[in-house]
Design an enzyme around this catalytic site. Sequence first.
Site, short mmCIF file in Angstrom:
data_model
loop_
_atom_site.label_atom_id
_atom_site.label_comp_id
_atom_site.label_asym_id
_atom_site.label_seq_id
_atom_site.Cartn_x
_atom_site.Cartn_y
_atom_site.Cartn_z
N GLY A 40 72.88 109.25 -6.87
CA GLY A 40 72.89 110.31 -5.87
C GLY A 40 74.13 110.39 -5.02
CG HIS A 47 78.38 108.01 0.01
ND1 HIS A 47 79.36 108.65 0.71
CD2 HIS A 47 77.21 108.45 0.53
CE1 HIS A 47 78.82 109.45 1.62
NE2 HIS A 47 77.52 109.34 1.53
CG HIS A 177 67.50 89.30 2.03
ND1 HIS A 177 66.80 89.10 3.21
CD2 HIS A 177 66.90 90.34 1.42
CE1 HIS A 177 65.81 89.98 3.29
NE2 HIS A 177 65.87 90.76 2.21
CG HIS A 179 67.33 93.73 -1.58
ND1 HIS A 179 66.49 92.89 -2.30
CD2 HIS A 179 66.89 93.70 -0.30
CE1 HIS A 179 65.58 92.39 -1.49
NE2 HIS A 179 65.80 92.84 -0.27
CE LYS A 192 62.23 99.67 -14.31
NZ LYS A 192 61.44 99.44 -15.54
CD GLU A 198 58.39 100.90 -15.19
OE1 GLU A 198 58.79 99.92 -14.56
OE2 GLU A 198 59.08 101.52 -16.01
CD GLN A 204 54.13 97.17 -15.96
OE1 GLN A 204 53.82 96.30 -16.77
NE2 GLN A 204 53.56 97.26 -14.77
#
Length: 227
Positions: A40, A47, A177, A179, A192, A198, A204
């Site tokens: 996006g 960005h 932390h 991600h 994916k 899902e 999954q």
Amino acid sequence: MSLEDIRAVVDVWEQQFVELGTRKDIAYVQVFENRDAMMGASNPHPHGQIWASRSIPNEVMTELRGQQTHFKEKHEVLLCAYLAIEVARGERIVGANAGFVALVPYWAVWPFEVMILPRRPVARLEDMTAAEKLEFADILQTVTATCDAVFETPFSYSMGLHPAPYDEEEHPEWQFHVHFCPPLLRSATIRKFMVGFELLGGPQRDITPESAADVLRKASARTLATT
């Protein structure tokens, strides 16, 4: 980007965490980056945005409750204890330096999802030493270069920093932390999608965390061999 340039970005993040986090009307400061149109972003380069909110976001609240419960029951920081297990096993480690470890968490949803954790307890970016901030810049460089090497293409991702909330409460349970959630699955063009079961039932895994970490380690080795 050079290590010095990345460190300059880390410094800006820290400044914004401090400036926004000290406001009485702000409970959480979320720094994140989206890279590539697949995630996006209107520009091909990462960005970055900062969202500061009056309330703690849902995902952060889920993490907060889990860490608070563990701290109350075990009297230890959950993500520090988790990191010790991962380091001992070694099979899901992607990269590391003196201050940080990058790994594929066992609960990862995205194919090549990566988490960055400090080696010592530290709740927020501004709590790090000068040396740790440089090491943080270094591990960010390692993770992004490694991801780019997997399919030999600029890797799309959404990346976010998770510091402790700025809600005027003490948070001894929280571990800072990061991600990384990249969507690419089998090639530079196959991603994916969270659809069907899902989306409506539960995510999954397409590949195991251990095999994803192995792919990332091999990509990192190729990158180091050419530098």
